[in-house]
Design a protein around this motif. Structure first.
Motif, PDB file in Angstrom:
ATOM      1  N   TRP A  15      84.647 -36.887  80.517  1.00  0.00           N
ATOM      2  CA  TRP A  15      84.754 -37.894  79.468  1.00  0.00           C
ATOM      3  C   TRP A  15      85.152 -37.293  78.126  1.00  0.00           C
ATOM      4  CZ3 TRP A  15      81.255 -37.053  75.561  1.00  0.00           C
ATOM      5  CH2 TRP A  15      80.118 -36.297  75.879  1.00  0.00           C
ATOM      6  N   LEU A  16      85.203 -35.962  78.040  1.00  0.00           N
ATOM      7  CA  LEU A  16      85.651 -35.308  76.813  1.00  0.00           C
ATOM      8  C   LEU A  16      87.146 -35.025  76.806  1.00  0.00           C
ATOM      9  CD1 LEU A  16      82.787 -32.784  75.970  1.00  0.00           C
ATOM     10  CD2 LEU A  16      83.542 -34.751  74.623  1.00  0.00           C
ATOM     11  N   VAL A 208      76.006 -39.330  67.356  1.00  0.00           N
ATOM     12  CA  VAL A 208      75.672 -39.601  68.756  1.00  0.00           C
ATOM     13  C   VAL A 208      76.629 -38.862  69.682  1.00  0.00           C
ATOM     14  CG1 VAL A 208      75.630 -41.389  70.544  1.00  0.00           C
ATOM     15  CG2 VAL A 208      74.574 -41.828  68.321  1.00  0.00           C
ATOM     16  N   VAL A 209      77.912 -38.904  69.362  1.00  0.00           N
ATOM     17  CA  VAL A 209      78.901 -38.200  70.185  1.00  0.00           C
ATOM     18  C   VAL A 209      78.661 -36.691  70.138  1.00  0.00           C
ATOM     19  CG1 VAL A 209      81.364 -37.716  70.501  1.00  0.00           C
ATOM     20  CG2 VAL A 209      80.615 -40.028  69.912  1.00  0.00           C
ATOM     21  N   VAL A 210      78.346 -36.165  68.959  1.00  0.00           N
ATOM     22  CA  VAL A 210      78.047 -34.737  68.825  1.00  0.00           C
ATOM     23  C   VAL A 210      76.870 -34.359  69.713  1.00  0.00           C
ATOM     24  CG1 VAL A 210      77.196 -32.946  67.258  1.00  0.00           C
ATOM     25  CG2 VAL A 210      79.021 -34.490  66.512  1.00  0.00           C
ATOM     26  N   TYR A 211      75.819 -35.184  69.709  1.00  0.00           N
ATOM     27  CA  TYR A 211      74.659 -34.864  70.550  1.00  0.00           C
ATOM     28  C   TYR A 211      75.017 -34.906  72.032  1.00  0.00           C
ATOM     29  CZ  TYR A 211      70.217 -34.856  72.885  1.00  0.00           C
ATOM     30  OH  TYR A 211      69.189 -34.524  73.727  1.00  0.00           O
ATOM     31  N   LEU A 212      75.794 -35.891  72.443  1.00  0.00           N
ATOM     32  CA  LEU A 212      76.183 -35.985  73.852  1.00  0.00           C
ATOM     33  C   LEU A 212      76.955 -34.752  74.292  1.00  0.00           C
ATOM     34  CD1 LEU A 212      77.228 -39.748  74.105  1.00  0.00           C
ATOM     35  CD2 LEU A 212      75.191 -38.662  75.085  1.00  0.00           C
ATOM     36  N   VAL A 213      77.796 -34.228  73.396  1.00  0.00           N
ATOM     37  CA  VAL A 213      78.551 -33.015  73.720  1.00  0.00           C
ATOM     38  C   VAL A 213      77.604 -31.821  73.844  1.00  0.00           C
ATOM     39  CG1 VAL A 213      80.309 -31.403  72.897  1.00  0.00           C
ATOM     40  CG2 VAL A 213      80.677 -33.858  72.674  1.00  0.00           C
ATOM     41  N   GLY A 381      78.738 -21.491  72.738  1.00  0.00           N
ATOM     42  CA  GLY A 381      77.426 -22.013  73.081  1.00  0.00           C
ATOM     43  C   GLY A 381      77.276 -23.468  72.671  1.00  0.00           C
ATOM     44  N   PRO A 382      76.235 -24.166  73.164  1.00  0.00           N
ATOM     45  CA  PRO A 382      76.079 -25.603  72.921  1.00  0.00           C
ATOM     46  C   PRO A 382      76.093 -26.015  71.461  1.00  0.00           C
ATOM     47  CG  PRO A 382      74.588 -24.891  74.646  1.00  0.00           C
ATOM     48  CD  PRO A 382      75.211 -23.635  74.083  1.00  0.00           C
ATOM     49  N   THR A 388      82.892 -30.014  68.841  1.00  0.00           N
ATOM     50  CA  THR A 388      83.879 -30.680  69.689  1.00  0.00           C
ATOM     51  C   THR A 388      83.678 -32.190  69.611  1.00  0.00           C
ATOM     52  OG1 THR A 388      84.053 -28.829  71.225  1.00  0.00           O
ATOM     53  CG2 THR A 388      84.678 -30.976  72.070  1.00  0.00           C
ATOM     54  N   GLY A 389      82.417 -32.612  69.455  1.00  0.00           N
ATOM     55  CA  GLY A 389      82.122 -34.035  69.342  1.00  0.00           C
ATOM     56  C   GLY A 389      82.728 -34.671  68.117  1.00  0.00           C
TER      57      GLY A 389
END
Length: 445
Positions: A15-16, A208-213, A381-382, A388-389
Motif C-alpha cells: 500500500w506504500l 496517521v500515515v506516518v505512524y502506519l509506515v 530503521g522504522p 516515508t509517510g
C-alpha cells in the motif's frame, strides 16, 4: 547487521507503492462525486443547500476527451513516481548507517530532538494566537478557523509546529517498544492535537500515515520480513478513532457553517465535509479537463514563467499566485461549478489555471524525485522510515493539491536529515547488551 539483511527493509508494504497511494484517492473522489450527486438528487440534502454541502451545483460533463486527458495525466504521475520509488528502494545505504538508525539510543535522541522542535513551534503559535483572539471563545463558538488566521502565512517559528506530524507517531511507537515512557508519548500526542486545531485535518491525517509506515516497518522487522495481514479489529478501531477525531475537529471549526446549511448533527456534518472534500476535486478536474480539450480554456504558460510550479513555496515571490497552495476558483469558474470556499480543488486543474501546460510539465518532474526520497527513507530503521509517510501522504493528495513543494513537507524532510545527523553523532555502531535486548523487543505485532 550485514548487507544480506538490507533487502528486507527495502521492501515496503504494497500500500506504500505510488500507484496505490495516488490512484485509490482518485477513485474515492470520483465515487464520492457520484454518490453526492445521487444523494442530493434523491432529496437527501436539505433544500437550498446543495452548493454548501456538496461543493457544487451543476455536475461537470463526462466526455471522452476530458476523461482521456485526465487518464494520461495520472498515468504519467504514477509512472514517474514509481520510477523514482524503485530507484530509492533499490539503493542500499551502508549497513553501518542502517544499524545505527535502529539503535534505541538513536531512536531516543532522534525523538527528543523532534519533540523539542515541535514544542517550540506549538508553544509560539499559541502565544501568537492568544495575542489576537480568545482561544476559549473560539472553541465554544466553533470558530476555530480564527486560529489559522492569527498566524503569519510565511515561514517562521510557527512552521516548527509541523514537527508534531513526526513527533506524535514516533512517540506512540517508541512508547509501545519501551524506548520512552508514557509522559513523553502523551506530550507528543497532545502537541499534535493542539496543532490540528490550527492546521485542521492535514496534520492529523499525515501523522496517521506516518505512524502506519513506522508500524509496518517495525512489524516486518519483527516478522523476519514477512507481511501478516491486518487483523479486522485493528482496521475497524483505527477507522472509528480517526472518524471521531475528524468529527470533533470539524465541529469545532465549521459547526456554524453546517448549521446555516440545515445540518445540526456533528456526525452528519463530518459526513458532508468528507463527501464534499472528496467530491469537489473530481468535479473540478472533469470540468477543467473537458474545457481544455474543447479549447474553451487555453493557458500554455511559458518555459521560464511556469518554473514556479515546481519550486518550494518559500522560494516563490509573494506576488505570484500559488496554484498548489490555494487557487482562486474564479480562475476557472467559467468552465466548472464549484463553491468559492473550496480552495484546494484539484492539483491537475489548479496547476493549469495558474501555470498553464508548462506548469504541468514542471510539476511532473517532481514525482521521480519525491518517489526516490520516499523509497530511500524506507530503507532505514522504522523511525527514519516514518518520514516515508510524509511523502506517501503527498502522493495520496495528488488528486486534490500539490503538497510536494509546500514548506511543511520540505521542512519535515530537512528535519529528518538533520535529526539523523545529530542523533547519530558519536553513537557506537554495535549496541551494548542491554540495547540489544531492547532492540529485539522493538518490533511490534
Amino acid at each position: 547487521m550485514n548487507d544480506s539483511a538490507l533487502p528486507e527493509s527495502a521492501t515496503p508494504a504494497w500500500w506504500l507503492t505510488p500507484a496505490v497511494l495516488i490512484l485509490v484517492p482518485v477513485a474515492a473522489s470520483i465515487l464520492s462525486w457520484i454518490s453526492l450527486i445521487a444523494w442530493c438528487s434523491a432529496g437527501g440534502c436539505p433544500a437550498g443547500s446543495w452548493l454548501q454541502l456538496r461543493g457544487f451545483l451543476e455536475p461537470s460533463p463526462i466526455t471522452v476527451a476530458g476523461v482521456t486527458l485526465l487518464m494520461v495525466w495520472y498515468a504519467l504521475v504514477v509512472v514517474l513516481a514509481t520510477v523514482g520509488w524503485r530507484l530509492g528502494t533499490g539503493t542500499r545505504p551502508s549497513a553501518e548507517l542502517v544499524t545505527r538508525t535502529r539503535l534505541p539510543a538513536f531512536e531516543r535522541r532522534y525523538f527528543l530532538l523532534i519533540l523539542v522542535v515541535a514544542t517550540i513551534g506549538v508553544g509560539y503559535s499559541y502565544y501568537r494566537i492568544a495575542g489576537t483572539t480568545s482561544i476559549i471563545d473560539s472553541l465554544v463558538t466553533q470558530t476555530g478557523n480564527s486560529f489559522t488566521e492569527a498566524l503569519p502565512a510565511s515561514a517562521g517559528i510557527p512552521t516548527l509546529r509541523y514537527a508534531t506530524i513526526l513527533a506524535a507517531p514516533l512517540g506512540v511507537h517508541l512508547w509501545r517498544t519501551t524506548v520512552i515512557g508514557a509522559p513523553l508519548m502523551i506530550g507528543a500526542v497532545v502537541l499534535l492535537l493542539l496543532n490540528s486545531m490550527v492546521a485542521s485535518r492535514l496534520s492529523l491525517l499525515m501523522a496517521v500515515v506516518v505512524y502506519l509506515v513506522i508500524w509496518s516497518a517495525a512489524r516486518r522487522r519483527a516478522d523476519g520480513g514477512t507481511r501478516k495481514p491486518l487483523r479486522p479489529w485493528m482496521v475497524i478501531a483505527g477507522v472509528v478513532v480517526l472518524f471521531a477525531l475528524l468529527t470533533t475537529l470539524n465541529y469545532v471549526r465549521n459547526g456554524n457553517y453546517y448549521r446555516d446549511a440545515g445540518v445540526s448533527n456533528p456526525v452528519a456534518m463530518n459526513v458532508y465535509q468528507m463527501g464534499a472534500y472528496l467530491a469537489v476535486p473530481a468535479q473540478v478536474s472533469l470540468g477543467v479537463s473537458d474545457a481544455v480539450m474543447r479549447g474553451s480554456f487555453e493557458k500554455p504558460g511559458s518555459v521560464g514563467g511556469s518554473v514556479s510550479a515546481a519550486l518550494p513555496s518559500f522560494l516563490v515571490p509573494e506576488d505570484e499566485t500559488r496554484g498548489k497552495e490555494a487557487v482562486d476558483a474564479g480562475l476557472y469558474d467559467f468552465t466548472v461549478s464549484s463553491a468559492p470556499n473550496f480552495t484546494t480543488n484539484s492539483e491537475f486543474a489548479d496547476t493549469y489555471a495558474d501555470f498553464g501546460a508548462w506548469g504541468w510539465f514542471y510539476t511532473l518532474l517532481l514525482f521521480p524525485l519525491a518517489g526516490y526520497i520516499s523509497g530511500r527513507f524506507s530503507t532505514y530503521g522504522p523511525v527514519i522510515a516514518g518520514t516515508t509517510g510524509v511523502i506517501a501522504y503527498c502522493f495520496a493528495e495528488v488528486w486534490r493539491i500539490q503538497l510536494l513543494t509546500q514548506g511543511i513537507v520540505v521542512f519535515l524532510v530537512l528535519l529528518t536529515v538533520v535529526g539523523m545527523a545529530v542523533a547519530g553523532a558519536g553513537l557506537r555502531t554495535r549496541a551494548d547488551s542491554d540495547d540489544e535486548r531492547l532492540y529485539e523487543r522493538s518490533g511490534v505485532t
